[in-house]
Design an enzyme around this catalytic site. Sequence first.
Site, PDB file in Angstrom:
ATOM      1  CB  CYS A  32      36.372  29.162  15.031  1.00  0.00           C
ATOM      2  SG  CYS A  32      34.621  28.761  15.261  1.00  0.00           S
ATOM      3  CG  HIS A 310      35.747  24.957  16.954  1.00  0.00           C
ATOM      4  ND1 HIS A 310      35.991  26.297  17.166  1.00  0.00           N
ATOM      5  CD2 HIS A 310      36.974  24.376  16.785  1.00  0.00           C
ATOM      6  CE1 HIS A 310      37.300  26.515  17.147  1.00  0.00           C
ATOM      7  NE2 HIS A 310      37.910  25.369  16.916  1.00  0.00           N
TER       8      HIS A 310
END
Length: 366
Positions: A32, A310
């Site tokens: 990510c 994330h």
Amino acid sequence: MGAASSRLEKALGEQFPEGERYFGLENFGNTCYCNSVLQALYFCVPFREQLLEYYANNKSASDGEENMLTCLADLFSQISNQKKKTGVIAPKRFIQRLKKQNELFRSYMHQDAHEFLNFLLNELVDILEKECKANKEPSQNSSSNKTSNGPSNGQPNGSHKEPDTTWVHKCFQGILTNQTKCLRCETVTDRDETFLDLSLDIEQNSSITSCLKNFSSTETLNAEDKFFCDKCCSLQEAQKRMKIKKQPNILVIHLKRFKYIEQLGRYKKLTYRVVFPLELKLMNTVDNSDLEYSLFAVLVHVGSGPNHGHYISVVKSHNHWLFFDDETVEMTDESMVQTFFGSAQEFSGNTDNGYILFYESVAKTS
């Protein structure tokens, strides 16, 4: 993506130019950090246009060695040439090349998006400079055999020559000047250094403007930190400050949200509230120029610490904001940007914080 995808496709068809594409990127196990940076760079229009032009001019050279630049250009070309307006693409070739190129990104551990952005831009610069040098050498060799009536521009061996300016430099590079003033003779010494992004220290309940002001605040050098003045030929008390001498076309601001805490023996994430405006004017420039910037992308770190979490990104395209979370692409509202300012409380459940900001210079209309 199903029904959500078809709704997005309809909205994109109604509100966006025909040629634009909005594709999610497949996650290959904690990638990510890479996907969020790639989305921001794709919607950095000057960078994308230069990269696609590079691809068009070099795709016939299939015998050339694959590198980070060719893999990125190929990925952006794939996205821009999709028949549909939205969908998902797997940046597999790019990720494989990244892991081959840099062992830091080979593991499936959480990586830092800023480190990746730094590595990528510097890698692209290195490749372009080498290509430029290689293209110049044949012409220089052939011209050395010719008689010139004018003055020679050649550099003698061992002399200093300024490096070539690449289109990556033209997009992102600015110049800082470190001004040091001797408090005895008042001589001011300027030392310039280039930057591709600015890393700013942050404080609770602050703003980008105040962070930039602190970045350029005056510091006194005394006691063991005295400055050696060439004019006085001795160590002297001095004042120094950092100012922006040349503003970049694309201003990338990195907020230092990860701080090493000695008592804890580890890094801690600062979820401080730092307001970043949609329109920004730099106040700490050498010439007090009034170049204005407009926010077009925000990289957001989600999570409570530096070693897990994330990354997502929100980008502005044709006056509309979109939300990218790996494979997911959604239209969103401008007000969503404010939710990433951070928390006014020291301990908060909201860990979705703006981490890297992308601003583009705005041409002033007369």
